[in-house]
Design a protein around this motif. Structure first.
Motif, PDB file in Angstrom:
ATOM      1  N   PHE B  34       0.830  -1.164   0.085  1.00 41.38           N
ATOM      2  CA  PHE B  34      -0.127   0.031  -0.014  1.00 41.38           C
ATOM      3  C   PHE B  34       0.918   1.331   0.067  1.00 41.38           C
ATOM      4  O   PHE B  34       1.942   1.148   0.543  1.00 41.38           O
ATOM      5  CB  PHE B  34      -1.029   0.097   1.200  1.00 41.38           C
ATOM      6  N   TYR B  36       0.299   4.905   1.706  1.00 40.94           N
ATOM      7  CA  TYR B  36      -0.737   5.923   2.433  1.00 40.94           C
ATOM      8  C   TYR B  36      -0.119   7.459   2.143  1.00 40.94           C
ATOM      9  O   TYR B  36       1.066   7.642   2.120  1.00 40.94           O
ATOM     10  CB  TYR B  36      -0.606   5.448   3.923  1.00 40.94           C
ATOM     11  N   GLN B  38      -0.221  11.401   4.146  1.00 40.04           N
ATOM     12  CA  GLN B  38      -0.806  12.212   5.218  1.00 40.04           C
ATOM     13  C   GLN B  38      -0.443  13.636   4.851  1.00 40.04           C
ATOM     14  O   GLN B  38       0.872  14.198   4.739  1.00 40.04           O
ATOM     15  CB  GLN B  38       0.011  11.732   6.542  1.00 40.04           C
ATOM     16  N   ARG B  43      -5.206  13.268   8.771  1.00 36.73           N
ATOM     17  CA  ARG B  43      -5.097  11.979   9.264  1.00 36.73           C
ATOM     18  C   ARG B  43      -4.660  11.135   8.094  1.00 36.73           C
ATOM     19  O   ARG B  43      -4.625  11.597   6.829  1.00 36.73           O
ATOM     20  CB  ARG B  43      -6.365  11.263   9.684  1.00 36.73           C
ATOM     21  N   LEU B  44      -3.910  10.102   8.138  1.00 34.88           N
ATOM     22  CA  LEU B  44      -3.481   9.117   7.451  1.00 34.88           C
ATOM     23  C   LEU B  44      -4.548   8.642   6.496  1.00 34.88           C
ATOM     24  O   LEU B  44      -5.608   8.147   7.168  1.00 34.88           O
ATOM     25  CB  LEU B  44      -2.696   7.937   7.992  1.00 34.88           C
ATOM     26  N   LEU B  46      -5.283   6.108   2.732  1.00 33.02           N
ATOM     27  CA  LEU B  46      -5.109   5.333   1.640  1.00 33.02           C
ATOM     28  C   LEU B  46      -4.636   5.931   0.478  1.00 33.02           C
ATOM     29  O   LEU B  46      -5.718   6.674   0.174  1.00 33.02           O
ATOM     30  CB  LEU B  46      -5.729   3.969   1.440  1.00 33.02           C
ATOM     31  N   ARG B  49      -3.225   0.796  -3.415  1.00 34.67           N
ATOM     32  CA  ARG B  49      -2.884  -0.519  -3.235  1.00 34.67           C
ATOM     33  C   ARG B  49      -2.710  -1.218  -4.307  1.00 34.67           C
ATOM     34  O   ARG B  49      -3.206  -1.367  -5.602  1.00 34.67           O
ATOM     35  CB  ARG B  49      -3.911  -1.213  -2.232  1.00 34.67           C
ATOM     36  N   TYR B  86       3.766   7.296   2.874  1.00 34.13           N
ATOM     37  CA  TYR B  86       4.159   6.065   3.605  1.00 34.13           C
ATOM     38  C   TYR B  86       3.961   4.656   2.845  1.00 34.13           C
ATOM     39  O   TYR B  86       2.780   4.614   2.231  1.00 34.13           O
ATOM     40  CB  TYR B  86       3.541   5.923   4.869  1.00 34.13           C
ATOM     41  N   SER B  90       1.388  -5.720   4.276  1.00 31.97           N
ATOM     42  CA  SER B  90       0.450  -6.287   4.992  1.00 31.97           C
ATOM     43  C   SER B  90       0.674  -7.937   4.772  1.00 31.97           C
ATOM     44  O   SER B  90       0.776  -8.201   3.404  1.00 31.97           O
ATOM     45  CB  SER B  90      -0.975  -5.930   4.742  1.00 31.97           C
ATOM     46  N   GLN B  95      -2.094  -7.182   9.207  1.00 34.66           N
ATOM     47  CA  GLN B  95      -1.800  -5.934   9.774  1.00 34.66           C
ATOM     48  C   GLN B  95      -0.640  -5.127   9.216  1.00 34.66           C
ATOM     49  O   GLN B  95       0.290  -5.961   8.618  1.00 34.66           O
ATOM     50  CB  GLN B  95      -1.405  -6.162  11.371  1.00 34.66           C
ATOM     51  N   LEU B  96      -0.607  -3.815   9.370  1.00 33.34           N
ATOM     52  CA  LEU B  96       0.276  -3.136   8.475  1.00 33.34           C
ATOM     53  C   LEU B  96       1.881  -2.754   9.065  1.00 33.34           C
ATOM     54  O   LEU B  96       1.856  -2.424  10.248  1.00 33.34           O
ATOM     55  CB  LEU B  96      -0.269  -1.755   8.015  1.00 33.34           C
ATOM     56  N   PHE B  98       4.711  -0.264   8.488  1.00 36.95           N
ATOM     57  CA  PHE B  98       5.032   0.981   7.471  1.00 36.95           C
ATOM     58  C   PHE B  98       6.505   1.389   7.430  1.00 36.95           C
ATOM     59  O   PHE B  98       7.342   0.679   8.376  1.00 36.95           O
ATOM     60  CB  PHE B  98       4.548   2.300   8.577  1.00 36.95           C
ATOM     61  N   GLY B  99       6.859   1.901   6.372  1.00 35.64           N
ATOM     62  CA  GLY B  99       8.146   2.430   6.248  1.00 35.64           C
ATOM     63  C   GLY B  99       8.345   3.758   7.057  1.00 35.64           C
ATOM     64  O   GLY B  99       7.393   4.161   7.439  1.00 35.64           O
ATOM     65  N   SER B 100       9.508   4.223   6.761  1.00 35.65           N
ATOM     66  CA  SER B 100       9.761   5.393   7.706  1.00 35.65           C
ATOM     67  C   SER B 100       9.122   6.738   7.064  1.00 35.65           C
ATOM     68  O   SER B 100       9.338   7.591   7.695  1.00 35.65           O
ATOM     69  CB  SER B 100      11.209   5.520   7.727  1.00 35.65           C
ATOM     70  N   GLY B 101       8.740   6.571   5.969  1.00 35.79           N
ATOM     71  CA  GLY B 101       8.026   7.981   5.355  1.00 35.79           C
ATOM     72  C   GLY B 101       9.034   8.789   4.385  1.00 35.79           C
ATOM     73  O   GLY B 101      10.225   8.789   4.764  1.00 35.79           O
TER      74      GLY B 101
END
Lengths: 117, 108
Positions: B34, B36, B38, B43-44, B46, B49, B86, B90, B95-96, B98-101
């Motif tokens: 995915f 995402y 922000q 908020r974060l 989607l 995907r 991000y 999954s 459950q997700l 995440f990378g560091s962004g």
């Protein structure tokens, strides 16, 4: 679309006190919710998976006695930070997973800013 | 274990220029990937995907299993694309991770 709310959006508390944060899925039921912690300019770190009607599953390194999670209904999960300390100050984000058969999607709350003085 | 790597913390491009945000992953099974986004003070949410294989807001991402990558691309960046992005993975537990962004700034 699916909406997740969090309350409060920000809270300030004194060291040693406990704080409860609520996460609600407003227009869908979620058997699984997640709690994340986000430090400034950093990624989301998964703290625990909240399962409706059963105990939460905590990630390694997360103290389950400090971060109490309760998922009492299909639309509400709560995170209680017990005996808070300044190092617990952070941005806490919840998400709720909407399962649609083989497909699923996580919807995120707006987050709660916790400051412990 | 599942891991997501975003090598660039910051990325700046000029408006109208192409943009590519890199994402590499490691997972022993068949992951779902995915992106995402922000936006400031929001908020974060989607963005897209990999199983949908769609283009959202001009962004596309192709899963390359050989290179274990899921880079996000847009041919012509817009100022409103400035945000934190991000990459997330999954696995079987749904459950997700995440990378560091990557903070993308599109300059006028």
């Amino acid at each position: 679309g699916a909406v997740v709310s969090q309350h409060p959006s920000w809270v300030i508390c004194k060291s040693g006190t406990s704080v409860k944060i609520e996460c609600r899925s407003l227009d869908f039921q979620a058997t699984t919710m997640f709690w994340y912690r986000q430090f400034p300019k950093q990624s989301l770190m998964l703290m625990a998976t909240s399962n409706e009607g059963s105990k939460a599953t905590y990630e390694q390194g997360v103290e389950k006695d400090k971060f109490l999670i309760n998922h009492a209904s299909l639309t509400l999960s709560t995170l209680t930070v017990t005996s808070a300390h300044p190092e617990d100050s952070s941005f806490y984000i919840c998400s709720a997973r909407l399962d649609r058969g083989r497909r699923y999607e996580q919807y995120f709350g707006p987050g709660t800013r916790l400051t412990v003085t | 274990a599942q891991r997501v790597t975003q090598p660039e913390k910051l990325l700046s491009v000029f408006k109208g220029a192409p943009v590519e945000l890199k994402c590499n992953y490691s997972y022993s099974g068949s992951p779902e990937l995915f992106w995402y986004v922000q936006y400031s003070r929001q908020r974060l949410q989607l963005l897209l995907r990999h199983i949908s294989r769609e283009s959202i807001k001009g962004f596309t991402a192709d899963l390359n299993k050989g290179e274990t990558s899921f880079h996000l691309k847009k041919p012509f960046a817009q100022e409103e694309d400035s945000a934190m992005y991000y990459c997330a993975l999954s696995g079987s537990a749904r459950q997700l991770t995440f990378g560091s962004g990557t903070q993308l700034t599109v300059l006028p």
